[in-house]
Scaffold this active site. Structure first.
Site, short mmCIF file in Angstrom:
data_model
loop_
_atom_site.label_atom_id
_atom_site.label_comp_id
_atom_site.label_asym_id
_atom_site.label_seq_id
_atom_site.Cartn_x
_atom_site.Cartn_y
_atom_site.Cartn_z
N GLY A 6 0.83 -1.21 0.00
CA GLY A 6 0.00 0.00 0.00
C GLY A 6 0.86 1.26 0.00
N PHE A 7 0.20 2.38 0.10
CA PHE A 7 0.89 3.68 0.11
C PHE A 7 1.90 3.76 1.27
CE2 PHE A 7 0.05 8.03 2.10
CZ PHE A 7 1.16 8.63 1.52
N ASN A 28 -2.95 -8.51 -0.10
CA ASN A 28 -3.84 -9.16 -1.09
C ASN A 28 -4.17 -8.20 -2.25
OD1 ASN A 28 -5.53 -7.37 0.14
ND2 ASN A 28 -7.19 -8.82 0.52
N SER A 71 -5.38 -2.56 5.53
CA SER A 71 -6.76 -2.05 5.67
C SER A 71 -7.03 -1.05 4.58
CB SER A 71 -6.95 -1.33 7.02
OG SER A 71 -8.22 -0.69 7.05
N GLY A 98 -1.63 -12.76 16.59
CA GLY A 98 -1.28 -14.16 16.82
C GLY A 98 0.14 -14.44 16.34
N ALA A 110 -1.33 -0.02 13.04
CA ALA A 110 -1.61 1.26 12.37
C ALA A 110 -3.06 1.63 12.66
CB ALA A 110 -1.39 1.14 10.86
N TYR A 141 -15.01 1.86 9.29
CA TYR A 141 -13.56 2.07 9.41
C TYR A 141 -13.21 2.45 10.84
CZ TYR A 141 -8.94 4.11 8.30
OH TYR A 141 -7.60 4.42 8.25
#
Ligand code: NAD
Length: 311
Positions: A6-7, A28, A71, A98, A110, A141
């Site tokens: 991601g970013f 993913n 996320s 876990g 985060a 969110y």
């Protein structure tokens, strides 16, 4: 690192590798893309694994640190992907915790300034519990992140996992997607294309935006400390959305007009981090001026556009 493509994840992977760490990125590609970390693939210390962390998280061998960044993060993404957002914030966080427990690793969650909702305390210190509408569209969110924070504390208290929570305030920089709906990439794209710049409401609502390099430095200081947090990391320089739109228009050198559109439901009116804790405990404060950060981001968007046009 979950969400490594991601970013923010891609910038963190880059810095961790530069600091001599080995990094395994699990992603993913729901809202991120392998192209964000393509330049890291030839690095011996880097592995990119396609994995949905809501299914399972498995990493062979020793792991010292688990950074849970997976996320959807922009309103367009999480409003389109509400269930995925809640699953990754809950089940994904459970799996990432876990892994940290199994490996005896330090865990960094985060979290977000959105845990403060539409705040009634300004600026927001970590001790403020927030003002979130759980049943509004943005609740998916905000509540997923609040659940993730509670779960992180439960693992700390129950299993003795060494955890940290960072509440990230709006961050911008290269590798944001031009259509991700967040204000800065949207304004830059509209200004570059000479389209009207769409400002929500009358533009008087405020945000405080942090350049990605400052954020990464703060996150790594927290990761390498023994603080549990939550710790706010963000730039306290507050400005109205209209001022931000005008500044971006000027820096792009565009003559786009400003078009006022409806405010999204539950859009926060003000947002500004109180960073007293980060300053005193981590010795961190942002160093990059808004103007400089915007120039770097605009230059990146312009290079992407010209590469795209040339391809
Ligand atoms: P992003 O969408 O660019 O990155 C998120 C990454 O997570 C993507 O690569 C996505 O494909 C991946 N992902 C999503 N669901 C997944 C799943 N189930 N399994 C594996 N990977 C999954 O967003 P970002 O701006 O880089 O945000 C990263 C993290 O930082 C998020 O947790 C976000 O909530 C948090 N955050 C970001 C900001 C900001 O201003 N950018 C502010 C506050 C919090």
């Amino acid at each position: 690192m979950t969400g490594g493509a991601g970013f923010l994840g891609s910038h963190l992977c880059e810095q961790l590798l530069a600091d001599g760490h080995e990094v395994i990125a699990l992603d993913n590609f729901l809202t991120g893309s392998p192209t964000n970390v393509e330049h890291l693939l030839q690095h011996d210390g880097f592995r990119l694994v396609r994995a949905d962390v809501t299914e399972y998280v498995h990493v062979p061998g020793p792991v010292d640190q688990v950074l849970h960044f997976a996320s959807p993060a922009s309103p367009i993404d999480y409003l389109l992907l509400p269930i995925e957002t809640m699953k990754v914030g809950s089940i994904g966080t459970l799996h990432a915790l876990g892994l940290a427990k199994e490996k005896g690793a330090r865990f960094l969650l985060a979290s977000t300034s959105e845990t403060y909702g539409d705040p009634q305390v300004h600026p927001q210190p970590e001790t403020y519990w927030g003002h979130v509408n759980p049943v509004g569209p943005r609740g998916v969110y905000d509540e997923a992140k609040r659940f993730g924070e509670a779960l992180t504390m439960a693992y700390r208290r129950t299993h003795g996992v060494d955890t940290a929570i960072v509440r990230i305030f709006n961050t911008f920089g290269p590798r944001m997607r031009p259509n991700d709906g967040r204000a800065i990439p949207t304004f830059i794209r509209q200004a570059m294309q000479g389209e009207p710049i769409t400002v929500a409401g009358d533009g008087s609502q405020t945000r405080s935006v942090c350049y990605v390099d400052d954020l990464v430095r703060g996150l790594l200081l927290l990761l390498r400390s023994d603080l549990a947090g939550p710790v706010n990391i963000g730039n306290p320089h507050e400005l109205s959305m209209l001022a931000l739109a005008e500044q971006i228009r000027d820096l792009v050198g565009s003559d786009s007009e400003i078009a006022f559109i409806d405010r999204p439901v539950d859009d926060p009116t003000v947002r500004q981090p109180d960073i007293t804790l980060a300053v005193s405990e981590l010795g961190w404060a942002p160093q990059i001026e808004l103007d400089e950060g915007l120039r770097k981001t605009i230059a990146w968007f312009q290079r992407q556009a010209s590469d795209g046009a040339a391809a």
